[in-house]
Design a protein around this motif. Sequence first.
Motif, PDB file in Angstrom:
ATOM      1  N   MET A 194      10.637  -0.423  47.526  1.00  0.00           N
ATOM      2  CA  MET A 194      10.670  -1.211  48.756  1.00  0.00           C
ATOM      3  C   MET A 194       9.409  -1.006  49.613  1.00  0.00           C
ATOM      4  O   MET A 194       9.122  -1.816  50.495  1.00  0.00           O
ATOM      5  N   MET A 195       8.650   0.062  49.330  1.00  0.00           N
ATOM      6  CA  MET A 195       7.343   0.193  49.972  1.00  0.00           C
ATOM      7  C   MET A 195       6.407  -0.860  49.370  1.00  0.00           C
ATOM      8  O   MET A 195       5.638  -1.506  50.073  1.00  0.00           O
ATOM      9  N   GLY A 196       6.547  -1.074  48.054  1.00  0.00           N
ATOM     10  CA  GLY A 196       5.797  -2.141  47.377  1.00  0.00           C
ATOM     11  C   GLY A 196       6.218  -3.516  47.868  1.00  0.00           C
ATOM     12  O   GLY A 196       5.468  -4.483  47.766  1.00  0.00           O
ATOM     13  N   ALA A 197       7.447  -3.616  48.388  1.00  0.00           N
ATOM     14  CA  ALA A 197       7.938  -4.895  48.918  1.00  0.00           C
ATOM     15  C   ALA A 197       7.512  -5.107  50.367  1.00  0.00           C
ATOM     16  O   ALA A 197       7.861  -6.108  50.980  1.00  0.00           O
ATOM     17  N   GLY A 198       6.781  -4.138  50.911  1.00  0.00           N
ATOM     18  CA  GLY A 198       6.252  -4.319  52.268  1.00  0.00           C
ATOM     19  C   GLY A 198       7.243  -4.008  53.382  1.00  0.00           C
ATOM     20  O   GLY A 198       7.002  -4.358  54.533  1.00  0.00           O
ATOM     21  N   PHE A 199       8.351  -3.345  53.084  1.00  0.00           N
ATOM     22  CA  PHE A 199       9.339  -3.032  54.132  1.00  0.00           C
ATOM     23  C   PHE A 199       8.867  -1.935  55.094  1.00  0.00           C
ATOM     24  O   PHE A 199       9.421  -1.773  56.166  1.00  0.00           O
ATOM     25  N   GLU A 200       7.894  -1.156  54.681  1.00  0.00           N
ATOM     26  CA  GLU A 200       7.238  -0.122  55.501  1.00  0.00           C
ATOM     27  C   GLU A 200       8.098   1.081  55.855  1.00  0.00           C
ATOM     28  O   GLU A 200       7.656   2.213  55.740  1.00  0.00           O
ATOM     29  N   LYS A 201       9.307   0.849  56.360  1.00  0.00           N
ATOM     30  CA  LYS A 201      10.177   1.985  56.717  1.00  0.00           C
ATOM     31  C   LYS A 201      11.593   1.639  56.290  1.00  0.00           C
ATOM     32  O   LYS A 201      12.172   0.675  56.807  1.00  0.00           O
ATOM     33  N   VAL A 202      12.149   2.416  55.363  1.00  0.00           N
ATOM     34  CA  VAL A 202      13.527   2.146  54.953  1.00  0.00           C
ATOM     35  C   VAL A 202      14.346   3.426  54.979  1.00  0.00           C
ATOM     36  O   VAL A 202      13.814   4.540  54.884  1.00  0.00           O
ATOM     37  N   PHE A 203      15.669   3.253  55.125  1.00  0.00           N
ATOM     38  CA  PHE A 203      16.561   4.390  54.910  1.00  0.00           C
ATOM     39  C   PHE A 203      17.837   3.921  54.247  1.00  0.00           C
ATOM     40  O   PHE A 203      18.195   2.745  54.316  1.00  0.00           O
ATOM     41  N   GLU A 204      18.470   4.863  53.591  1.00  0.00           N
ATOM     42  CA  GLU A 204      19.757   4.582  52.965  1.00  0.00           C
ATOM     43  C   GLU A 204      20.648   5.796  53.183  1.00  0.00           C
ATOM     44  O   GLU A 204      20.177   6.940  53.107  1.00  0.00           O
ATOM     45  N   ILE A 205      21.930   5.547  53.457  1.00  0.00           N
ATOM     46  CA  ILE A 205      22.919   6.627  53.470  1.00  0.00           C
ATOM     47  C   ILE A 205      23.910   6.254  52.379  1.00  0.00           C
ATOM     48  O   ILE A 205      24.587   5.228  52.488  1.00  0.00           O
ATOM     49  N   GLY A 206      23.934   7.031  51.309  1.00  0.00           N
ATOM     50  CA  GLY A 206      24.803   6.626  50.215  1.00  0.00           C
ATOM     51  C   GLY A 206      25.081   7.750  49.256  1.00  0.00           C
ATOM     52  O   GLY A 206      24.535   8.856  49.379  1.00  0.00           O
ATOM     53  N   PRO A 207      25.962   7.482  48.266  1.00  0.00           N
ATOM     54  CA  PRO A 207      26.331   8.529  47.317  1.00  0.00           C
ATOM     55  C   PRO A 207      25.221   8.808  46.310  1.00  0.00           C
ATOM     56  O   PRO A 207      24.475   7.902  45.933  1.00  0.00           O
ATOM     57  N   ILE A 208      25.098  10.065  45.922  1.00  0.00           N
ATOM     58  CA  ILE A 208      24.230  10.445  44.804  1.00  0.00           C
ATOM     59  C   ILE A 208      25.105  11.234  43.823  1.00  0.00           C
ATOM     60  O   ILE A 208      26.063  11.892  44.242  1.00  0.00           O
ATOM     61  N   PHE A 209      24.794  11.122  42.558  1.00  0.00           N
ATOM     62  CA  PHE A 209      25.637  11.731  41.521  1.00  0.00           C
ATOM     63  C   PHE A 209      24.805  12.710  40.709  1.00  0.00           C
ATOM     64  O   PHE A 209      23.730  12.346  40.221  1.00  0.00           O
ATOM     65  N   ARG A 210      25.261  13.925  40.597  1.00  0.00           N
ATOM     66  CA  ARG A 210      24.548  14.947  39.824  1.00  0.00           C
ATOM     67  C   ARG A 210      25.532  15.630  38.885  1.00  0.00           C
ATOM     68  O   ARG A 210      26.521  16.213  39.341  1.00  0.00           O
ATOM     69  N   ALA A 211      25.225  15.607  37.600  1.00  0.00           N
ATOM     70  CA  ALA A 211      26.117  16.244  36.621  1.00  0.00           C
ATOM     71  C   ALA A 211      25.816  17.742  36.546  1.00  0.00           C
ATOM     72  O   ALA A 211      25.541  18.279  35.478  1.00  0.00           O
ATOM     73  N   GLU A 212      25.872  18.412  37.695  1.00  0.00           N
ATOM     74  CA  GLU A 212      25.665  19.858  37.740  1.00  0.00           C
ATOM     75  C   GLU A 212      26.821  20.529  37.013  1.00  0.00           C
ATOM     76  O   GLU A 212      27.967  20.299  37.359  1.00  0.00           O
ATOM     77  N   GLU A 213      26.502  21.391  36.072  1.00  0.00           N
ATOM     78  CA  GLU A 213      27.549  22.082  35.321  1.00  0.00           C
ATOM     79  C   GLU A 213      28.165  23.191  36.167  1.00  0.00           C
ATOM     80  O   GLU A 213      29.291  23.605  35.948  1.00  0.00           O
ATOM     81  N   HIS A 214      27.352  23.724  37.078  1.00  0.00           N
ATOM     82  CA  HIS A 214      27.741  24.966  37.738  1.00  0.00           C
ATOM     83  C   HIS A 214      28.692  24.724  38.892  1.00  0.00           C
ATOM     84  O   HIS A 214      28.546  23.770  39.631  1.00  0.00           O
ATOM     85  N   ASN A 215      29.657  25.612  39.006  1.00  0.00           N
ATOM     86  CA  ASN A 215      30.584  25.559  40.109  1.00  0.00           C
ATOM     87  C   ASN A 215      30.074  26.502  41.186  1.00  0.00           C
ATOM     88  O   ASN A 215      30.239  27.708  41.081  1.00  0.00           O
TER      89      ASN A 215
END
Length: 430
Positions: A194-215
């Motif tokens: 989106m920097m390539g799209a010229g938006f200049e400043k963006v933010f997102e609040i959203g889920p991320i998924f990590r297959a961390e094995e460790h508890n």
Amino acid sequence: MRTPIAKVTPGLEHAKVVGFVHEIRDLGGLTFVLLRDRTGILQVTVPKKRVPPGVAEAVRSVSRESVVVVSGKIAATEKAPGGRELVPSSFEVVSRAESPLPLDVAEKVPAEIDTRLDVRFLDARRPRIAAIFEVRSAVLHEVARFLHRHEFVQITTPKIVAAATEGGTELFPIAYFEKEAFLNQSPQLYKQMMMGAGFEKVFEIGPIFRAEEHNTTRHLNEATSIDVEASFADQEDVMHLLEDLVSSCYGHVAATCADALGRGGFEPLDVPRTPFPRLPYTEAIEIAADGIEEPIGFGDDLSPAAERAIGEEMGGHYFVVDWPTAIRPYYAMPYDDDPSLCRAFDLMHPRMELSSGAQRVHDHEMLERQLVAKGLDPASFEFYLRPFRYGMPPHAGWGLGVERFVMTMLGLSNVREAVLFPRDRHRLVP
Ligand code: AMO
């Protein structure tokens, strides 16, 4: 019209309140029912001989945690919480709770976290847990407000993706019709595009998924990330934004959640002072080497023990800056004069890492070289690389984990406390 319990004052003559039965104390001729809603606790005083017969009957049969609607007279009394009590003229059980309860909501000593998470709906009735989620909500509110005020555009990017962003080992593969797909580890590639799209400043609040094995007490398999990307910015610009945002969130929580924090038994918050110190990586590992048993040298990541040793020395929030290029992702920009170091940083709380960021590589050829150097195939990143061939502004950004932010803000012992329904190695339900 019902009155929230916190608004029931001795000055009111009559009130109708709705809530859960927190505790019942039967003293024979007199019964005390403590009624709880999200704003507080009210004592309902039931002198059996002086209330209508239906009321005495309903009070006798009600179970703890049932939902009731109670109307009656308010009187001042020094013996009850908040200095007032309600003497009911009507007491209606709207929804009866089974007993025994799988979790004692009124219990002062909390149960094991696994027991609590199995019945999160009951656990969350406790003022301490409700306070955590009020604080989390206030943090997210302030993040969005702060970033909008700084002219950031809020974006939403796909969570079903075709490529890894943060390394291949922590990926959750999913079946996507006849193709292989993954749950996104981070909006990294999209926010940069989106920097390539010229938006200049963006933010997102959203889920991320990590297959961390460790508890561990600081890793989730599904977390929430606040991601920021800004054009014509270097790492210092976005570090400055990040420390201001952190301090602003503390300030907002301190100003708006004081009641909830008090009810939950939390201390008032201290707003961290900015700017946070910048600690070069090479100095950080020297501090760690003095403080921990295991050997540590240039090119090693900071272990939890190392982070604790450095955190103790630093005392408050701080940045670790100028990391070895070899241990940061391909998108971090190496320094011109010493390419073994890059323009990457971590924001640290004395207990753990809260955020990672960097000035990014915006040159197509360099980015391709760095992908190859990390053993990745540029062909599978073509959708990401393409914008870098058609005019890409220099840019920088960071990702801040919401759960770790709330965990450290409130001094919680486990990151699972800061998410309603945590996903970990063993937990997929509820
Ligand atoms: P990183 O992988 O360091 O960087 O993640 C950024 C922040 O997200 C949070 N986080 C997690 N929280 C709980 N459990 C997890 N498994 C977990 N993984 C990450 C942490 C961490 O500091 N793309 C980069 C950010 C960037 O450069 O803009 C990234 O994802 O608080």
